[in-house]
Design a protein around this motif. Structure first.
Motif, short mmCIF file in Angstrom:
data_model
loop_
_atom_site.label_atom_id
_atom_site.label_comp_id
_atom_site.label_asym_id
_atom_site.label_seq_id
_atom_site.Cartn_x
_atom_site.Cartn_y
_atom_site.Cartn_z
N PHE A 187 0.83 -1.20 0.00
CA PHE A 187 0.00 0.00 0.00
C PHE A 187 0.87 1.26 0.00
N LEU A 188 1.96 1.24 0.78
CA LEU A 188 2.86 2.39 0.78
C LEU A 188 3.53 2.58 -0.57
N SER A 189 3.82 1.48 -1.27
CA SER A 189 4.40 1.58 -2.61
C SER A 189 3.43 2.24 -3.58
N MET A 190 2.14 1.93 -3.43
CA MET A 190 1.14 2.56 -4.28
C MET A 190 1.05 4.06 -4.02
N LEU A 191 1.39 4.48 -2.78
CA LEU A 191 1.36 5.90 -2.45
C LEU A 191 2.63 6.63 -2.87
N GLY A 192 3.58 5.89 -3.46
CA GLY A 192 4.81 6.51 -3.95
C GLY A 192 6.00 6.40 -3.04
N VAL A 193 5.89 5.64 -1.93
CA VAL A 193 7.01 5.47 -1.01
C VAL A 193 7.98 4.45 -1.59
N ASN A 194 9.29 4.76 -1.54
CA ASN A 194 10.32 3.85 -2.02
C ASN A 194 10.57 2.79 -0.94
#
Length: 346
Positions: A187-194
């Motif tokens: 989910f964090l990856s979908m928000l743009g977090v590396n």
């Protein structure tokens, strides 16, 4: 196969009840036979047992003696046996029980162990879920009290986690906490977090990192218990007399002020009950932690998990009994005042 499982279960059950020392099961069998015979005679030959039936009708509390005896044996006698094992000379690694007096060396060893203070700290750290669940549950209860459309469905949804067993919840959150492929990091990856770079730096490891493992456990426990607290608070709010609220509205009071001054002060009984329940679950959250991170991760050890490892991994039963006796004392020190406070408030 089923017969072998049944025989193994019976052998284990037989051993766990002190190997029939003192003819316990013989006495239980005789009592059960007498009770069965009495009920058969009462059904088919009532005149034979009429005097006995008349006596028992005048003294119905006699029937409590049987469950009271079972309670005393399986609870208090077992506690006494466990206490004696903790001071026995049962050697580490020895599978053959020894009940000679060995002194209080196991307690000295426990307090001097490098695992004692971390395990005690983790056990007490789980109490952080109490204020978090109370605040979150109160907020959810106030939202549901507004009578919005879909409140019944929402109430069922937030109560559903509490209906799940600790094993199911721990397994689900273990998958969610996985650093690679887990729900949270995906989910964090979908928000743009590396996420990959964060994992290389030792961040976003959740339950896989010793520094974040206990907060991760507390978050999962809050998810499971906050809905239960919300439903308890909602039931208490519904018991507040409507005429008091209507009188406050006629005086021009706004709903936030009514909740703060009139409703919330009357939730002390429900709050005390929730605190007691949450404290008991926090002290015995063994299966939840084991399902989430296993029992070999020492950074997540609580007193119950440490006790389990000493008993069933190291075969150190006397030492494990000492840890369990300390845990019992801790439960009494923490739970009894809460129970007294709750009953006093009620």
């Amino acid at each position: 196969m089923f017969q072998e499982m049944l025989e193994e279960f019976w052998d284990s059950f037989y051993y766990m009840t002190f190997e029939d020392r003192g003819g316990f099961w013989t006495i239980v069998g005789v009592i059960a036979g007498v009770v069965l015979l009495y009920h058969l005679l009462l059904r088919f030959a009532p005149k034979v047992v009429a005097p006995i039936h008349k006596f028992l009708s005048k003294h119905p509390l006699i029937w409590i003696l049987i469950p009271a005896a079972a309670l005393i044996y399986f609870v208090y006698v077992s506690l006494g046996w466990n206490l004696w094992v903790s001071v026995s000379d049962w050697a580490e690694g020895d599978l053959e029980a020894s009940y000679g007096f060995g002194g209080f060396g196991n307690y000295v060893k426990m307090f001097n162990s490098p695992y004692f203070w971390p395990a005690l700290g983790n056990t007490l750290l789980l109490f952080c879920l109490i204020p978090i669940c109370l605040l979150l549950g109160l907020g959810l209860a106030l939202v549901m009290d507004q009578g919005l459309r879909g409140t019944a469905v929402f109430r069922t949804m937030i109560l559903l986690p509490f209906a799940l067993s600790f094993v199911v919840t721990g397994t689900v959150w273990a998958y969610m906490y996985r650093p690679t492929g887990g729900v949270l990091n995906s989910f964090l990856s979908m928000l743009g977090v590396n996420v990959s770079a964060a994992i290389k730096e030792g961040n976003l490891m959740w339950a896989s990192s010793s520094s974040s493992i206990m907060p991760s456990i507390i978050i999962a426990m809050v998810w499971q218990f906050s809905g239960y607290v919300a439903v308890v608070f909602l039931a208490a709010i519904k018991n507040v007399r409507v005429n008091i609220i209507n009188a406050a509205k006629l005086d021009g009071a706004y709903m936030p002020r009514i909740y703060w001054k009139l409703v919330i002060p009357q939730l002390k009984g429900a709050m005390g009950s929730c605190i007691t329940i949450l404290a008991m679950y926090a002290l015995r959250s063994f299966d939840f932690i084991v399902s989430l991170v296993g029992y070999t991760t020492s950074s997540a050890w609580t007193l119950p998990i440490w006790m389990y490892n000493e008993a069933f991994q190291n075969n150190n039963f006397a030492y494990s009994s000492a840890i369990s006796c300390f845990l019992l004392a801790l439960v009494l020190v923490l739970i009894l005042p809460l129970t007294y406070w709750t009953n006093k408030r009620k």
